[in-house]
Design an enzyme around this catalytic site. Structure first.
Site, mmCIF file in Angstrom:
data_model
loop_
_atom_site.group_PDB
_atom_site.id
_atom_site.type_symbol
_atom_site.label_atom_id
_atom_site.label_comp_id
_atom_site.label_asym_id
_atom_site.label_seq_id
_atom_site.Cartn_x
_atom_site.Cartn_y
_atom_site.Cartn_z
ATOM 1 N N CYS B 132 0.820 -1.225 0.000
ATOM 2 C CA CYS B 132 0.000 0.000 0.000
ATOM 3 C C CYS B 132 0.849 1.269 0.000
ATOM 4 C CB CYS B 132 -0.966 -0.017 1.181
ATOM 5 S SG CYS B 132 -0.238 -0.602 2.716
ATOM 6 N N TYR B 133 2.078 1.169 0.482
ATOM 7 C CA TYR B 133 2.999 2.316 0.500
ATOM 8 C C TYR B 133 4.328 1.888 -0.116
ATOM 9 C CZ TYR B 133 -0.218 4.549 3.807
ATOM 10 O OH TYR B 133 -1.299 5.115 4.403
#
Lengths: 128, 503
Positions: B132-133
């Site tokens: 997600c990051y």
């Protein structure tokens, strides 16, 4: 009035202060002196009326003389008037006036204690 | 019947412009003249203020998300590390964190002042890289306005009062209480005395969670008791919060204490509504009523000796007496700026710009700040020192001293008086030098008379620091009568640390 003497190599071993006192008859206080084998930096206090005469006498002997009229400068943007400079000054240059710090530059001997003690780095020695 | 009024009556007067506000400096003479009842009828709000070094301060910053996004684990603002362990792009920057490139002359406090002054700040971040990051690194330059939020949250501000500091030792100390000159050369104090917020409401009649205050030139709030809140000993503190974007660099000023580090000077002011006679009386406090201990920072322990108690009136007179000697005093906080805080808050209220809030609950009235529970102690000097120390008298000759030192385990030979009291020390180097110079008379002529020593009840860390500062390799250990009872050397300390290492 305070005078700062910068004594160059070559003449630092001569009895400069003694001979200037004998010549001018001025009462001189040595406020600060740092002298090593090759050079010296000395701060003197001399009464206002003899100041010019003493300055000339040293200059004739090859000494670099500066009148310490405003030896310590304050940045008024940075000063918050805390007072951290007051008690550490050996000559009482700073005091509170209605809780604002006021300076009496005539008392400063350029020792630099206030410069490191000021948390806001608002003080600077003119000749350093 | 006692005079009383409600907070909503006071807020009504603030709205219609009829409110009567005075500063805490003006209140004592009003109460003296009119009595507490008269003061309740005459005065609606008393404003307080303080402006000093408040190390326990900092800001939460939300940077917004980058593209591709990053979950920042470590971050630096102008090379000052901020805490990145809060979600993806929330950082906490503490005021006392020093920079990695400029050392202590620039730190978290300076970054905060730069942001408030509208200056650009370079941001660097490292991420861990997740689905997600995915991003691993970020570099950008931001102004205060570019941040989503910049919330000042100060865990411990506005101490009720603060210990005054002096120094009995024979060297100049550089502390968070400023430069302390040797042999009681000066006394430094902090706090605004008569204007101190908590000193004007020590029973927390009004001061409590949710109270709107002056913080850094803007409106802020009391979150609750500050860390180390110690009301039973008279050292209560506040945790405060406010919006950095509304603050001003006049009331948030970065500073550096030489050889201590960065700190933030913060302006904090609390309005105290005069709801009843108790509040009228508590806001009538004067400098002479507020006392603090003068503490000896020459003793480098948590429990430093107290020399005497002193009032703010004495501290602010410029001199206090210690052991019969007049010692000059100076302040580290600014009374001039404390007046500016209380005065500005007064103007805000008079102009109807600042309404008083009800406390959600008072600050805790009981409790003291406890010392750290230490489960892994470093040993004391007495546990490590060599007890089989050899000493000599002042009158023996240099060759005799040389024979003693050759026969002993130490390079240092303490010289003692007839009563065994430490008079000086000689080293193998002193003896070699004396022999080389053909000076082989008495040891009293070649010994060092200014001897640094340790005591058996002192933690070895302090003895190690003494050796480090003065570049020496051994210390005689003395009892309270200055009699030599042992010796501790740098070899003892290195052995100790080598032994502690996992093998």
């Amino acid at each position: 009035m305070k005078l700062m003497l910068r004594v160059a190599p070559g003449i630092v071993r001569k009895p400069l202060i003694a001979s200037v006192i004998l010549e001018t008859g001025a009462l001189i206080n040595i406020e600060r002196a740092s002298i090593d084998a090759v050079s010296g930096e000395i701060v003197l206090d001399v009464s206002d009326d003899k100041c010019r005469q003493v300055k000339d006498a040293f200059e004739r002997r090859g000494v670099d003389v500066v009148l310490l009229e405003i030896p310590v400068m304050r940045n008024d943007e940075e000063c918050v008037h805390c007072g951290a400079c007051i008690a550490i000054c050996p000559t009482g240059t700073f005091r509170f006036d209605n809780w604002k710090v006021v300076t009496d530059p005539g008392k400063c001997i350029q020792c630099g204690a206030c410069v490191t003690a000021c948390p806001h780095r608002a003080l600077q020695l003119v000749l350093r | 019947m006692e005079a009383e009024k409600s907070l909503s009556e006071i807020n009504e007067r603030i709205r219609d412009g009829s409110v009567r506000v005075v500063t805490a400096e003006e209140m004592p003479s009003i109460v003296e003249e009119l009595g507490p009842g008269g003061a309740v009828r005459e005065v609606d709000v008393v404003t307080t203020g303080t402006f000093g070094a408040m190390c326990s301060s900092g800001v939460f910053l939300n940077l917004g998300h980058s593209d591709p996004p990053i979950k920042i684990s470590r971050a630096w603002l102008n090379r000052v590390e901020a805490y990145g362990g809060v979600a993806a792009v929330d950082l906490f920057l503490g005021a006392t964190q020093p920079s990695e490139d400029k050392g202590i002359e620039y730190g978290g406090a300076h970054v905060i002042e730069d942001l408030v002054s509208g200056r650009a700040v370079d941001v660097m971040g490292e991420g861990v890289g997740t689905d997600c990051y995915p991003r691993l690194e970020i570099e950008t330059t931001l102004h205060l306005e570019d941040l989503n939020q910049a919330l000042m949250v100060n865990p411990r501000n506005a101490y009720q009062r603060y210990n005054a500091a002096t120094n009995s030792s024979d060297r100049t100390l550089h502390t968070y209480m400023g430069t302390l000159l040797p042999r009681f050369g000066n006394v430094h104090y902090s706090g605004a005395g008569v204007l101190n917020p908590i000193s004007n409401d020590p029973g927390f009649e009004y001061i409590g969670t949710g109270v709107r205050i002056f913080l850094g030139g803007a409106q802020g709030y009391i979150v609750g008791p500050g860390t180390q809140h110690s009301p039973e000993s008279g050292f209560a503190t506040l945790m405060v919060a406010g919006d950095l974007k509304r603050m001003s660099s006049e009331f948030l000023r970065a500073a550096t204490f030489t050889r201590y580090g960065p700190t933030l000077y913060v302006g904090v002011g609390v309005p105290i509504p005069i709801l009843n006679e108790r509040l009228a009386l508590s806001t009538a406090v004067r400098d002479r009523d507020i006392t603090v201990p003068i503490v000896d920072y020459g003793v480098q322990r948590r429990d430093r000796p107290v020399l005497r108690s002193v009032s703010y009136a004495e501290l602010r007179s410029g001199f206090v007496e210690i052991n019969g000697k007049e010692v000059p005093t100076a302040s580290l906080s600014s009374f001039h700026m404390a007046r500016r805080v209380a005065g500005t808050l007064k103007e805000w209220i008079e102009r109807g710009e600042f309404l008083l809030t009800e406390q959600a609950e008072p600050l805790p009235r009981s409790g003291v700040s406890r010392p750290m529970k230490q489960t892994k102690e470093l040993p004391y000097v007495g546990d490590v020192m060599n007890r089989d120390v050899v000493t000599v008298g002042e009158n023996i000759s240099v060759p005799e001293a040389a024979r003693v030192i050759v026969g002993s385990r130490f390079d240092h030979l303490p010289v003692v008086s007839d009563e065994g009291k430490l008079m000086g020390i000689i080293t193998t180097w002193d003896i070699s030098k004396a022999v080389a110079n053909g000076n082989i008379s008495r040891v009293s002529e070649i010994m060092t008379r200014r001897v640094y020593s340790a005591t058996p009840d002192e933690p070895i860390e302090l003895a190690a620091r003494t050796m480090d500062i003065h570049s020496i390799s051994a210390l005689p250990v003395v009892d309270k009568d200055n009699r030599v009872i042992g010796m501790i050397t740098s070899n003892d300390l290195s052995r100790l640390f080598a032994g502690r290492r996992p093998r």
